[in-house]
Write an enzyme that holds these catalytic residues in place. Structure first.
Site, PDB file in Angstrom:
ATOM      1  N   ARG A 100      50.069  49.052   6.391  1.00 18.00           N
ATOM      2  CA  ARG A 100      49.228  48.329   5.439  1.00 18.00           C
ATOM      3  C   ARG A 100      47.812  48.080   5.972  1.00 18.00           C
ATOM      4  O   ARG A 100      46.865  48.014   5.189  1.00 18.00           O
ATOM      5  CB  ARG A 100      49.876  47.000   5.068  1.00 18.00           C
ATOM      6  CG  ARG A 100      50.997  47.184   4.053  1.00 18.00           C
ATOM      7  CD  ARG A 100      51.591  45.872   3.669  1.00 18.00           C
ATOM      8  NE  ARG A 100      52.524  46.024   2.542  1.00 18.00           N
ATOM      9  CZ  ARG A 100      53.267  45.052   2.077  1.00 18.00           C
ATOM     10  NH1 ARG A 100      53.218  43.851   2.615  1.00 18.00           N
ATOM     11  NH2 ARG A 100      54.072  45.263   1.054  1.00 18.00           N
ATOM     12  N   ARG A 138      55.531  33.869   4.638  1.00 17.74           N
ATOM     13  CA  ARG A 138      55.640  32.795   3.640  1.00 17.74           C
ATOM     14  C   ARG A 138      55.570  31.430   4.308  1.00 17.74           C
ATOM     15  O   ARG A 138      56.571  30.711   4.422  1.00 17.74           O
ATOM     16  CB  ARG A 138      56.946  32.951   2.864  1.00 17.74           C
ATOM     17  CG  ARG A 138      56.948  34.230   2.054  1.00 17.74           C
ATOM     18  CD  ARG A 138      58.231  34.439   1.312  1.00 17.74           C
ATOM     19  NE  ARG A 138      58.114  35.603   0.422  1.00 17.74           N
ATOM     20  CZ  ARG A 138      59.115  36.136  -0.235  1.00 17.74           C
ATOM     21  NH1 ARG A 138      60.317  35.628  -0.118  1.00 17.74           N
ATOM     22  NH2 ARG A 138      58.918  37.157  -1.026  1.00 17.74           N
ATOM     23  N   LYS A 185      71.238  46.194  -4.151  1.00 21.79           N
ATOM     24  CA  LYS A 185      71.732  45.491  -5.343  1.00 21.79           C
ATOM     25  C   LYS A 185      71.283  46.093  -6.660  1.00 21.79           C
ATOM     26  O   LYS A 185      70.110  46.445  -6.823  1.00 21.79           O
ATOM     27  CB  LYS A 185      71.221  44.048  -5.305  1.00 21.79           C
ATOM     28  CG  LYS A 185      71.806  43.225  -4.201  1.00 21.79           C
ATOM     29  CD  LYS A 185      71.318  41.808  -4.384  1.00 21.79           C
ATOM     30  CE  LYS A 185      71.590  40.971  -3.162  1.00 21.79           C
ATOM     31  NZ  LYS A 185      70.632  39.879  -3.075  1.00 21.79           N
ATOM     32  N   GLY A 211      58.865  49.183   0.433  1.00 20.72           N
ATOM     33  CA  GLY A 211      60.037  48.546   1.033  1.00 20.72           C
ATOM     34  C   GLY A 211      60.782  49.470   1.965  1.00 20.72           C
ATOM     35  O   GLY A 211      60.196  50.224   2.745  1.00 20.72           O
ATOM     36  N   GLY A 228      58.086  44.936  -3.837  1.00 23.72           N
ATOM     37  CA  GLY A 228      58.245  44.168  -5.078  1.00 23.72           C
ATOM     38  C   GLY A 228      57.248  44.600  -6.139  1.00 23.72           C
ATOM     39  O   GLY A 228      57.590  44.753  -7.313  1.00 23.72           O
ATOM     40  N   TRP A 271      14.023  36.632 -28.223  1.00 25.05           N
ATOM     41  CA  TRP A 271      12.814  36.134 -27.548  1.00 25.05           C
ATOM     42  C   TRP A 271      12.510  34.673 -27.883  1.00 25.05           C
ATOM     43  O   TRP A 271      11.698  34.044 -27.242  1.00 25.05           O
ATOM     44  CB  TRP A 271      11.605  36.980 -27.959  1.00 25.05           C
ATOM     45  CG  TRP A 271      11.608  38.378 -27.425  1.00 25.05           C
ATOM     46  CD1 TRP A 271      12.535  38.936 -26.614  1.00 25.05           C
ATOM     47  CD2 TRP A 271      10.624  39.385 -27.682  1.00 25.05           C
ATOM     48  NE1 TRP A 271      12.205  40.242 -26.340  1.00 25.05           N
ATOM     49  CE2 TRP A 271      11.026  40.540 -26.980  1.00 25.05           C
ATOM     50  CE3 TRP A 271       9.452  39.432 -28.434  1.00 25.05           C
ATOM     51  CZ2 TRP A 271      10.297  41.723 -27.006  1.00 25.05           C
ATOM     52  CZ3 TRP A 271       8.716  40.607 -28.464  1.00 25.05           C
ATOM     53  CH2 TRP A 271       9.145  41.747 -27.759  1.00 25.05           C
ATOM     54  N   LYS A 272      13.104  34.178 -28.966  1.00 28.35           N
ATOM     55  CA  LYS A 272      12.807  32.818 -29.444  1.00 28.35           C
ATOM     56  C   LYS A 272      11.311  32.715 -29.769  1.00 28.35           C
ATOM     57  O   LYS A 272      10.712  33.696 -30.213  1.00 28.35           O
ATOM     58  CB  LYS A 272      13.246  31.780 -28.413  1.00 28.35           C
ATOM     59  CG  LYS A 272      14.706  31.982 -27.994  1.00 28.35           C
ATOM     60  CD  LYS A 272      15.255  30.866 -27.163  1.00 28.35           C
ATOM     61  CE  LYS A 272      16.714  31.165 -26.862  1.00 28.35           C
ATOM     62  NZ  LYS A 272      17.359  30.102 -26.114  1.00 28.35           N
TER      63      LYS A 272
HETATM   64  N1  LIG Z   1      76.398  51.656   0.984  1.00 25.74           N
HETATM   65  C1  LIG Z   1      75.721  50.599   1.458  1.00 25.74           C
HETATM   66  N2  LIG Z   1      76.359  49.505   1.863  1.00 25.74           N
HETATM   67  C2  LIG Z   1      75.677  48.451   2.347  1.00 25.74           C
HETATM   68  N3  LIG Z   1      74.346  48.389   2.430  1.00 25.74           N
HETATM   69  C3  LIG Z   1      73.652  49.441   2.001  1.00 25.74           C
HETATM   70  C4  LIG Z   1      74.297  50.601   1.507  1.00 25.74           C
HETATM   71  N4  LIG Z   1      73.353  51.484   1.172  1.00 25.74           N
HETATM   72  C5  LIG Z   1      72.153  50.916   1.443  1.00 25.74           C
HETATM   73  N5  LIG Z   1      72.330  49.680   1.949  1.00 25.74           N
HETATM   74  C6  LIG Z   1      71.296  48.749   2.435  1.00 25.74           C
HETATM   75  O1  LIG Z   1      70.381  48.402   1.409  1.00 25.74           O
HETATM   76  C7  LIG Z   1      69.214  47.908   2.029  1.00 25.74           C
HETATM   77  C8  LIG Z   1      68.012  48.207   1.205  1.00 25.74           C
HETATM   78  O2  LIG Z   1      68.159  47.645  -0.026  1.00 25.74           O
HETATM   79  P1  LIG Z   1      66.916  47.223  -0.902  1.00 25.74           P
HETATM   80  O3  LIG Z   1      66.229  46.080  -0.259  1.00 25.74           O
HETATM   81  O4  LIG Z   1      67.452  47.028  -2.288  1.00 25.74           O
HETATM   82  O5  LIG Z   1      66.005  48.535  -0.837  1.00 25.74           O
HETATM   83  P2  LIG Z   1      64.423  48.646  -1.018  1.00 25.74           P
HETATM   84  O6  LIG Z   1      63.798  47.688  -0.043  1.00 25.74           O
HETATM   85  O7  LIG Z   1      64.089  50.062  -0.698  1.00 25.74           O
HETATM   86  O8  LIG Z   1      64.177  48.291  -2.436  1.00 25.74           O
HETATM   87  C9  LIG Z   1      69.141  48.576   3.377  1.00 25.74           C
HETATM   88  O9  LIG Z   1      69.053  47.595   4.370  1.00 25.74           O
HETATM   89  C10 LIG Z   1      70.415  49.387   3.468  1.00 25.74           C
HETATM   90  O10 LIG Z   1      71.032  49.269   4.731  1.00 25.74           O
HETATM   91  O1  LIG Z   2      55.245  42.272   1.388  1.00 25.41           O
HETATM   92  C1  LIG Z   2      55.140  41.994   0.210  1.00 25.41           C
HETATM   93  O2  LIG Z   2      56.132  42.213  -0.678  1.00 25.41           O
HETATM   94  P1  LIG Z   2      57.120  43.487  -0.542  1.00 25.41           P
HETATM   95  O3  LIG Z   2      57.881  43.346   0.734  1.00 25.41           O
HETATM   96  O4  LIG Z   2      58.019  43.362  -1.745  1.00 25.41           O
HETATM   97  O5  LIG Z   2      56.261  44.695  -0.582  1.00 25.41           O
HETATM   98  C2  LIG Z   2      53.859  41.472  -0.340  1.00 25.41           C
HETATM   99  O6  LIG Z   2      52.923  41.236   0.673  1.00 25.41           O
HETATM  100  C3  LIG Z   2      54.109  40.194  -1.149  1.00 25.41           C
HETATM  101  O7  LIG Z   2      54.631  39.197  -0.324  1.00 25.41           O
HETATM  102  P2  LIG Z   2      55.528  38.050  -0.960  1.00 25.41           P
HETATM  103  O8  LIG Z   2      56.778  38.717  -1.474  1.00 25.41           O
HETATM  104  O9  LIG Z   2      55.776  37.057   0.150  1.00 25.41           O
HETATM  105  O10 LIG Z   2      54.731  37.440  -2.081  1.00 25.41           O
END
Ligand SMILES: Nc1ncnc2c1ncn2[C@@H]1O[C@H](COP(=O)(O)OP(=O)(O)O)[C@@H](O)[C@H]1O
Ligand SMILES: O=C(OP(=O)(O)O)[C@H](O)COP(=O)(O)O
Length: 655
Positions: A36, A62, A197, A354, A377, A411-412
């Site tokens: 980043r 945070r 999830k 992520g 996010g 221009w008034k």
């Molecule tokens: N089959 C599985 N069982 C348990 N955890 C899993 C499985 N597949 C993926 N994960 C876990 O999911 C996590 C990522 O999930 P998530 O935060 O939803 O993804 P992202 O950050 O890419 O959106 C990873 O830490 C990974 O280890």
């Molecule tokens: O790292 C961030 O979010 P992300 O991990 O979902 O990309 C952003 O900097 C936003 O941070 P926040 O989810 O604490 O508002």
């Protein structure tokens, strides 16, 4: 892109406050992933090269509005100093004397990083006072913090309602790619979703059902879907309370003709640890109790490979398995490789931030994709089809033809005929051929004929500043619509606040004038606006609504094509006080809504609504870039060369 970027504005000698997302992982004081930081550098370098000074704002973690040393941005500022050529200074505060001094002593080419924005309680509340303070430090806000775009905080959204906010290069790229696939993906279009999830990704799946041709599911998410299909999933991670939802999604996919592709085999183990016994199980055979699925299997990879081969666009969000452990990383790695290979062959690929971005990085493939988002996010919410507040607040470019944009001068009671001639000749020479927007000069009666004559060969139009509502007769000192028309006057300004307040014109009189002007084929600029005490009493909208309703009484829908509204808050006229772009935009939006109620949406959409009140080259950008502000009715600045500058700034905003 419809958003203004740093490329669209003049940055020379400007102070820029730039919101970046330096929310990087730090372990034992060491930054573990500096993606980043590096991603923000092109924008920082660009504004510095153009001669601006840069103040950087970012949050980190945070810290909940408290000064927490572990969340200090200092290590990030230090790291930035190491990787960027220019000098980076750091001030361990977010506002007040220390910050003011640091900003004051900042030299061209220097960068100042302020302390973590979230050390301020007002940051997450999008506090107005805090936004005003940060805005006061600079001329322009640059928003390059895509990772934070799903948050409406003071440092990204709040400041933008005070000073103009434009996108940096990173933000521009994110909007181009993620916005591009959300709005108009090249087809066939596939989405690969994984991660932990279903609940995190439900919004995305729902939105993608309308666009994508194929949706692939992996990760722990797949087991909720497989369970919904009555498959045996053993002890795999799944969400009991999301099974019905998964069933619904499977049904919806069928109805919408979207192929929902689920894994056919999985890598299973009894423990989530390195080196444990693992095996590959077919989903049709089912997973035994005590075993859990931790990755997709080789057959699934084969299936994904075949199904993905002809895709033109691929979005990937969420790992296919527990990729953090090498034993269960193969599925994620192979999918990443597959997407990289397809990208080589011309497919557009986007990796939502992520864990998927981290996985792409881990396998050394991050550079192989068309775009790896810096927002987790934010990219998910964007893919859900939501308008992100941190994007919405960036100034919009105006699209040519969207509405009639206007720069009108008033221009008034200024300029003799002699003075008028010299000035208008200059205007004709410099902005006389403007074709992106209309330029109108409101001049005293005595100058009308002369100015109309000088501007005849140009595109500049002439407006009278008033007229009387009778045709002719015993009205000593007054002038009729017919007289104006006869000397080639095209517009007439009616109901200006000075007419209302000094000469005590009533809404009824103004309405008679409006109708008389229109019936004589004069176009009308109808001025409305509240006094300071009315604003303070919260009556702005009541006043403006009354003035518009009464002023337009009996004016037909067809006539509205010859009516321009000018909103001029009286407290901002000639006082040097200017409504903030947000204040003006809010009122303009209400005026447009009112016009749609009186007439209809088409009339509302095509009516130009100008802002007036201390409009100057310094503030026109922020005002005009708002969606409902279609130009300015300019007093003082229309008497001098500033008027030319105003036109030049407006031109740059219209594309
Ligand atoms: N089959 C599985 N069982 C348990 N955890 C899993 C499985 N597949 C993926 N994960 C876990 O999911 C996590 C990522 O999930 P998530 O935060 O939803 O993804 P992202 O950050 O890419 O959106 C990873 O830490 C990974 O280890
Ligand atoms: O790292 C961030 O979010 P992300 O991990 O979902 O990309 C952003 O900097 C936003 O941070 P926040 O989810 O604490 O508002």
């Amino acid at each position: 892109m419809s958003k203004m970027t740093i490329k669209d504005i003049d940055l020379k000698d400007k102070k820029v406050i730039m919101r970046v997302d330096f929310n990087v992982p730090i372990k034992d004081g060491k930054i573990t992933d500096e993606t980043r930081i590096k991603a923000a550098i092109p924008s920082i370098n660009y504004v510095l090269e153009k001669g601006a000074k840069v103040i950087l704002l970012s949050h980190l973690g945070r810290p909940k509005g408290e000064r927490t040393p572990e969340f200090s941005l200092k290590p990030v500022a230090e790291r930035l100093n190491e990787i960027i050529d220019n000098e980076v200074k750091f001030v361990d505060d977010t506002r007040g004397e220390k910050v003011d001094k640091a900003v004051e002593s900042l030299k061209s080419g220097e960068i100042l990083v302020l302390e973590n924005t979230r050390f301020e309680k007002g940051e997450k509340k999008n506090d107005e006072e805090l936004s005003n303070y940060w805005a006061s430090l600079a001329d322009i806000h640059v928003n390059d913090a895509f990772g934070t775009a799903h948050r409406a905080h003071a440092s990204n959204v709040g400041i933008a309602s005070v000073i103009p906010s434009v996108a940096g290069f990173l933000m521009e790229k994110e909007i181009k790619f993620i916005g591009g696939v959300t709005e108009n993906p090249e087809k066939p279009y596939a989405v690969i979703l994984g991660g932990a999830k279903v609940s995190d990704k439900i919004g995305v799946i729902k939105n993608l059902m309308n666009e994508a041709n194929k949706i692939f599911i992996g990760g722990a998410m797949m087991f909720t879907f497989l369970k919904a299909l009555d498959k045996k999933i053993g002890s795999s991670k799944f969400e009991e309370d999301k099974i019905d939802l998964a069933k619904e999604l499977i049904k919806e996919a069928k109805e919408k003709n979207v192929e929902l592709i689920l894994p056919t085999d999985a890598v299973v183990a009894q423990k989530l640890e390195t080196g444990v016994e693992k095996k590959i199980v077919s989903i049709d055979d089912g997973i035994e109790e005590g075993w859990m699925g931790l990755d997709i299997g080789p057959k699934t990879l084969e299936l994904f490979k075949n199904e993905l081969s002809n895709m033109k666009t691929i979005v990937w969000n969420g790992p296919m398995g527990v990729f953090e452990i090498d034993d269960f990383a193969e599925g994620t790695k192979q999918v990443a490789q597959l997407i990289a290979d397809l990208t080589d062959k011309g497919t557009t690929s986007i990796i939502g931030g992520g864990d998927s971005a981290a996985a792409a990085e881990k396998f050394g493939l991050a550079q192989k994709f068309s775009h790896v988002s810096t927002g987790g996010g934010a990219s998910l919410e964007y893919l859900e089809g939501n308008e992100l507040p941190g994007i919405k607040s960036i100034a919009n470019k105006k699209r040519l033809g969207e509405r009639n944009f206007i720069l009108a001068g008033n221009w008034k009671m200024n300029k003799t005929n002699t003075e008028a001639s010299a000035f208008v000749n200059k205007l004709v020479g410099q902005i006389g051929n403007e074709n992106k927007f209309e330029i109108i000069l409101g001049v005293p009666y005595t100058a009308l004929d002369r100015v109309a004559d000088i501007t005849r060969s140009s595109k500049i139009k002439v407006a009278a500043e008033n007229m009387y509502f009778e045709d002719s007769g015993a009205f000593t000192g007054e002038i009729s619509a017919k007289m104006l028309k006869d000397i080639n006057t095209e517009y007439v300004i009616l109901g200006h606040s000075e007419r209302r307040n000094i000469f005590k014109e009533t809404d009824e009189e103004i309405n008679k004038k409006v109708k008389k002007a229109l019936s004589n084929e004069l176009k009308v600029i109808l001025c409305v606006g509240e006094l300071l005490e009315e604003r303070e009493d919260g009556l702005t909208l009541n006043v403006v609504e009354r003035q518009i309703k009464k002023g337009l009484k009996g004016v037909t829908k067809e006539d509205m094509s010859n009516v321009v509204i000018a909103y001029e808050p009286v407290w901002a006229i000639g006082t040097g006080k200017v409504a903030t772009p947000k204040q003006a935009q809010d009122t303009h939006e209400s005026i447009r809504r009112l016009i749609s109620e009186i007439y209809d949406q088409d009339v509302a959409n095509s009516t130009s609504i100008l802002y007036g009140g201390s409009v100057k080259p310094e503030n026109i950008f922020g005002l005009f870039s708002k969606p409902d502000i279609d130009g300015g009715l300019v007093g003082g600045a229309s008497l001098k060369e500033d008027f030319i500058e105003l036109a030049n700034i407006m031109r740059d905003i219209i594309v």
